[in-house]
Design a protein around this motif. Structure first.
Motif, PDB file in Angstrom:
ATOM      1  N   THR A 203      13.761  50.262  21.675  1.00 58.59           N
ATOM      2  CA  THR A 203      14.738  49.578  21.705  1.00 58.59           C
ATOM      3  C   THR A 203      15.060  49.378  23.028  1.00 58.59           C
ATOM      4  O   THR A 203      16.082  48.432  23.487  1.00 58.59           O
ATOM      5  N   GLN A 204      14.501  49.926  24.069  1.00 54.34           N
ATOM      6  CA  GLN A 204      14.948  49.933  25.469  1.00 54.34           C
ATOM      7  C   GLN A 204      14.046  48.954  26.182  1.00 54.34           C
ATOM      8  O   GLN A 204      14.347  48.317  27.550  1.00 54.34           O
ATOM      9  N   LEU A 205      13.059  48.293  25.242  1.00 51.20           N
ATOM     10  CA  LEU A 205      12.337  47.049  26.131  1.00 51.20           C
ATOM     11  C   LEU A 205      12.893  46.084  26.231  1.00 51.20           C
ATOM     12  O   LEU A 205      13.382  45.377  25.453  1.00 51.20           O
ATOM     13  N   PRO A 206      12.885  45.387  27.492  1.00 51.37           N
ATOM     14  CA  PRO A 206      13.735  44.074  27.765  1.00 51.37           C
ATOM     15  C   PRO A 206      13.040  42.922  27.137  1.00 51.37           C
ATOM     16  O   PRO A 206      11.746  42.741  26.740  1.00 51.37           O
ATOM     17  N   SER A 207      13.983  41.964  26.926  1.00 53.73           N
ATOM     18  CA  SER A 207      13.390  40.740  26.617  1.00 53.73           C
ATOM     19  C   SER A 207      12.349  39.906  27.375  1.00 53.73           C
ATOM     20  O   SER A 207      11.595  39.186  26.938  1.00 53.73           O
ATOM     21  N   TRP A 238     -10.171  38.177  22.283  1.00 52.36           N
ATOM     22  CA  TRP A 238      -9.162  36.931  22.459  1.00 52.36           C
ATOM     23  C   TRP A 238      -8.073  36.787  21.311  1.00 52.36           C
ATOM     24  O   TRP A 238      -7.028  36.929  21.758  1.00 52.36           O
ATOM     25  N   PHE A 239      -8.767  36.617  19.995  1.00 51.41           N
ATOM     26  CA  PHE A 239      -7.533  36.559  18.854  1.00 51.41           C
ATOM     27  C   PHE A 239      -6.823  37.615  18.538  1.00 51.41           C
ATOM     28  O   PHE A 239      -5.711  37.646  18.433  1.00 51.41           O
ATOM     29  N   GLY A 240      -7.655  38.733  18.398  1.00 47.78           N
ATOM     30  CA  GLY A 240      -6.959  39.956  17.928  1.00 47.78           C
ATOM     31  C   GLY A 240      -6.043  40.654  19.253  1.00 47.78           C
ATOM     32  O   GLY A 240      -4.842  40.577  18.799  1.00 47.78           O
ATOM     33  N   SER A 241      -6.401  40.466  20.307  1.00 47.51           N
ATOM     34  CA  SER A 241      -5.358  40.786  21.291  1.00 47.51           C
ATOM     35  C   SER A 241      -4.185  39.879  21.447  1.00 47.51           C
ATOM     36  O   SER A 241      -3.007  40.494  21.668  1.00 47.51           O
ATOM     37  N   GLY A 242      -4.436  38.674  21.425  1.00 51.17           N
ATOM     38  CA  GLY A 242      -3.387  37.700  21.284  1.00 51.17           C
ATOM     39  C   GLY A 242      -2.335  37.922  20.337  1.00 51.17           C
ATOM     40  O   GLY A 242      -1.331  37.891  20.443  1.00 51.17           O
ATOM     41  N   ALA A 243      -3.116  38.100  18.840  1.00 49.88           N
ATOM     42  CA  ALA A 243      -2.104  38.368  17.870  1.00 49.88           C
ATOM     43  C   ALA A 243      -1.482  39.582  18.123  1.00 49.88           C
ATOM     44  O   ALA A 243      -0.163  39.626  17.581  1.00 49.88           O
ATOM     45  N   ALA A 244      -1.878  40.708  18.428  1.00 48.55           N
ATOM     46  CA  ALA A 244      -1.081  41.859  18.689  1.00 48.55           C
ATOM     47  C   ALA A 244       0.026  41.691  19.477  1.00 48.55           C
ATOM     48  O   ALA A 244       1.112  42.013  19.310  1.00 48.55           O
ATOM     49  N   LEU A 245      -0.227  40.793  20.723  1.00 51.24           N
ATOM     50  CA  LEU A 245       0.864  40.736  21.723  1.00 51.24           C
ATOM     51  C   LEU A 245       1.903  39.561  21.115  1.00 51.24           C
ATOM     52  O   LEU A 245       3.082  39.882  21.449  1.00 51.24           O
ATOM     53  N   ILE A 246       1.446  38.919  20.391  1.00 48.30           N
ATOM     54  CA  ILE A 246       2.497  38.080  19.727  1.00 48.30           C
ATOM     55  C   ILE A 246       3.490  38.938  18.678  1.00 48.30           C
ATOM     56  O   ILE A 246       4.727  38.745  18.724  1.00 48.30           O
ATOM     57  N   LEU A 247       2.768  39.680  17.953  1.00 50.10           N
ATOM     58  CA  LEU A 247       3.426  40.571  17.130  1.00 50.10           C
ATOM     59  C   LEU A 247       4.431  41.502  17.773  1.00 50.10           C
ATOM     60  O   LEU A 247       5.498  41.648  17.465  1.00 50.10           O
ATOM     61  N   LEU A 248       4.077  42.070  19.065  1.00 47.75           N
ATOM     62  CA  LEU A 248       4.745  42.832  19.637  1.00 47.75           C
ATOM     63  C   LEU A 248       6.056  42.264  20.167  1.00 47.75           C
ATOM     64  O   LEU A 248       7.185  42.547  20.399  1.00 47.75           O
ATOM     65  N   ALA A 249       5.861  40.958  20.531  1.00 45.68           N
ATOM     66  CA  ALA A 249       6.832  39.909  21.189  1.00 45.68           C
ATOM     67  C   ALA A 249       7.927  39.644  20.020  1.00 45.68           C
ATOM     68  O   ALA A 249       9.020  39.842  20.307  1.00 45.68           O
ATOM     69  N   GLY A 250       7.437  39.583  18.772  1.00 39.81           N
ATOM     70  CA  GLY A 250       8.313  39.039  18.001  1.00 39.81           C
ATOM     71  C   GLY A 250       9.230  40.461  17.634  1.00 39.81           C
ATOM     72  O   GLY A 250      10.590  40.295  17.398  1.00 39.81           O
ATOM     73  N   LEU A 251       8.669  41.625  17.356  1.00 40.63           N
ATOM     74  CA  LEU A 251       9.568  42.959  17.448  1.00 40.63           C
ATOM     75  C   LEU A 251      10.465  43.124  18.469  1.00 40.63           C
ATOM     76  O   LEU A 251      11.726  43.232  17.962  1.00 40.63           O
ATOM     77  N   PHE A 253      11.813  40.818  20.421  1.00 38.68           N
ATOM     78  CA  PHE A 253      13.053  39.840  20.341  1.00 38.68           C
ATOM     79  C   PHE A 253      13.945  40.379  19.255  1.00 38.68           C
ATOM     80  O   PHE A 253      15.195  40.108  19.653  1.00 38.68           O
ATOM     81  N   GLU A 254      13.341  40.769  18.308  1.00 38.95           N
ATOM     82  CA  GLU A 254      14.487  41.240  17.008  1.00 38.95           C
ATOM     83  C   GLU A 254      15.192  42.371  17.426  1.00 38.95           C
ATOM     84  O   GLU A 254      16.400  42.373  17.390  1.00 38.95           O
ATOM     85  N   ARG A 255      14.576  43.341  18.224  1.00 38.36           N
ATOM     86  CA  ARG A 255      15.292  44.450  18.562  1.00 38.36           C
ATOM     87  C   ARG A 255      16.428  44.030  19.481  1.00 38.36           C
ATOM     88  O   ARG A 255      17.447  44.709  19.549  1.00 38.36           O
ATOM     89  N   ARG A 256      16.232  43.168  20.270  1.00 35.44           N
ATOM     90  CA  ARG A 256      17.000  42.754  21.497  1.00 35.44           C
ATOM     91  C   ARG A 256      18.082  41.795  20.736  1.00 35.44           C
ATOM     92  O   ARG A 256      19.072  41.261  21.581  1.00 35.44           O
ATOM     93  N   GLY A 257      18.073  41.524  19.565  1.00 38.51           N
ATOM     94  CA  GLY A 257      18.661  40.372  19.114  1.00 38.51           C
ATOM     95  C   GLY A 257      18.677  38.886  19.201  1.00 38.51           C
ATOM     96  O   GLY A 257      19.619  38.226  19.398  1.00 38.51           O
ATOM     97  N   ARG A 258      17.429  38.695  19.990  1.00 40.00           N
ATOM     98  CA  ARG A 258      17.197  37.297  20.310  1.00 40.00           C
ATOM     99  C   ARG A 258      16.351  36.542  19.479  1.00 40.00           C
ATOM    100  O   ARG A 258      15.773  35.494  19.932  1.00 40.00           O
ATOM    101  N   LEU A 259      16.223  36.876  18.206  1.00 44.40           N
ATOM    102  CA  LEU A 259      15.413  36.063  17.288  1.00 44.40           C
ATOM    103  C   LEU A 259      16.212  35.040  16.471  1.00 44.40           C
ATOM    104  O   LEU A 259      17.341  35.439  16.161  1.00 44.40           O
ATOM    105  N   PHE A 260      15.615  33.962  16.434  1.00 39.25           N
ATOM    106  CA  PHE A 260      16.208  32.739  15.790  1.00 39.25           C
ATOM    107  C   PHE A 260      16.225  32.801  14.214  1.00 39.25           C
ATOM    108  O   PHE A 260      15.327  33.694  13.699  1.00 39.25           O
ATOM    109  N   ALA A 261      17.051  32.257  13.730  1.00 32.70           N
ATOM    110  CA  ALA A 261      17.379  32.224  12.182  1.00 32.70           C
ATOM    111  C   ALA A 261      16.577  31.191  11.637  1.00 32.70           C
ATOM    112  O   ALA A 261      16.661  29.941  12.045  1.00 32.70           O
TER     113      ALA A 261
END
Length: 355
Positions: A203-207, A238-251, A253-261
């Protein structure tokens, strides 16, 4: 535990749409289309990461029996898959010329229905990713015997050991190649993110970190499109690492309350499994109809409109299949006590997903 993880829900829908988009290149290869379609190839890698995340996140912090876990997962995956595989077999018998490739021997059909790796892709060829899913579930179930804090290390040992064995022995058997494939590392990456997600430190990870992860993930996938050299470690890099980073980014964003509806993406997440399994039927239909109507002889505009119509029809078909078939089927299983009570973030539509 019952709260839907919105970012994962969105990414499930996005992954399914990516696979559909990529497959227009396969099933509608004769139609010109100005927008590159290769980026959709990584939708499967995103599905695998999501699956690993879900399995780890939803089993930590509560007792889960391995047999119960496997029963729920198999009942979640198999019923709709069986229905559509049998439909595919029937169509193959009736109109084999409609299929790009494939076979329909008895042995092949049985192994396909069981989702056991064998000499060829399943009859419903999109099911090849489900073979990996079922294999991962079996290994994940083994970790449920361990205490929660030992599950991830045990899963690491199992998966890294298998992948290392495959890399060292380079097996020629398609079965052994499947069960030691680097794809398994994508499940592991998702599981590691799932374990981290339950930590207070997450929860402390920055946006700002989420933005960097998103840009890096998209960049890795873009580079992978240019340098893709097969489906082994190169793809996972390439794709696996990219997918993992995108998943991490989305999570993050959500924890920081920055996710769009987005209600539409949420609904696509619900219908992702149905969309994933049904879209080959729709695209095959558009290929056959296009041949008879002579669409391939039309202009680039006609080609583009035909591809858009195929994608739109696939989306509608996937949604209707989810509402009219998959959802009632899962409800009936629960009412009969065959399947555990689910929430969308506990037992997601595969995840499977899957090109």
């Amino acid at each position: 535990m019952g709260k839907t993880i919105i970012s994962v829900q969105y990414l499930r829908g996005i992954a399914a749409l990516m696979v559909v988009y990529f497959h227009t290149k396969v099933y509608l290869a004769g139609y010109a289309w100005g927008v590159p379609r290769n980026f959709g190839y990584s939708g499967v890698d995103l599905f695998f990461c999501i699956s690993g995340f879900i399995m780890m996140h939803t089993t930590l912090g509560r007792p889960v029996q391995p047999a119960s876990f496997l029963r729920n997962r198999l009942l979640r995956v198999y019923p709709l898959y069986w229905l559509l595989t049998l439909s595919s077999l029937a169509l193959y018998v009736i109109a084999p010329s409609a299929f790009i490739d494939g076979s329909a021997s008895l042995g092949h059909a049985i192994l396909s229905l069981l989702l056991i790796a064998h000499f060829d892709a399943p009859v419903l060829r999109i099911g090849w990713t489900l073979v990996y899913e079922i294999f991962f579930y079996a290994h994940f179930a083994l970790t449920l015997w361990a205490t929660p804090h030992r599950r991830l290390p045990l899963l690491c040992a199992l998966i890294i050991g298998l992948v290392a064995l495959g890399a060292l022995c380079a097996p020629e058997s398609p079965v052994l190649q499947t069960y030691t494939h680097p794809f398994l590392l994508e499940f592991l990456a998702g599981a590691a993110i799932g374990a981290a997600f339950r930590s207070e430190r997450f929860t402390q990870l920055p946006s700002g970190l989420a933005i960097l992860c998103l840009l890096a993930g998209v960049g890795l996938i873009a580079l992978g499109m240019e340098r893709r050299g097969g489906d082994g470690f190169s793809r996972v890099l390439w794709f696996g690492s990219g997918a993992a980073l995108i998943l991490l980014a989305g999570l993050v964003f959500e924890r920081r309350g920055r996710l769009f509806a987005s209600r539409w993406l949420h609904d696509m997440g619900d219908a992702s499994y149905s969309l994933y399994l049904t879209h080959p039927f729709v695209l095959t239909g558009f290929r056959q109809i296009g041949r008879r109507l002579g669409v391939a002889d039309g202009t680039a505009l006609v080609h583009g409109l035909w591809v858009l119509a195929a994608i739109s029809t696939a989306i509608v078909t996937g949604w209707l299949t989810y509402r009219l078939v998959e959802q009632p089927l899962q409800r009936a299983l629960r009412e009969r006590g065959w399947n555990g009570r689910e929430t969308v973030d506990r037992l997601p539509a595969n995840a499977a997903a899957q090109t």
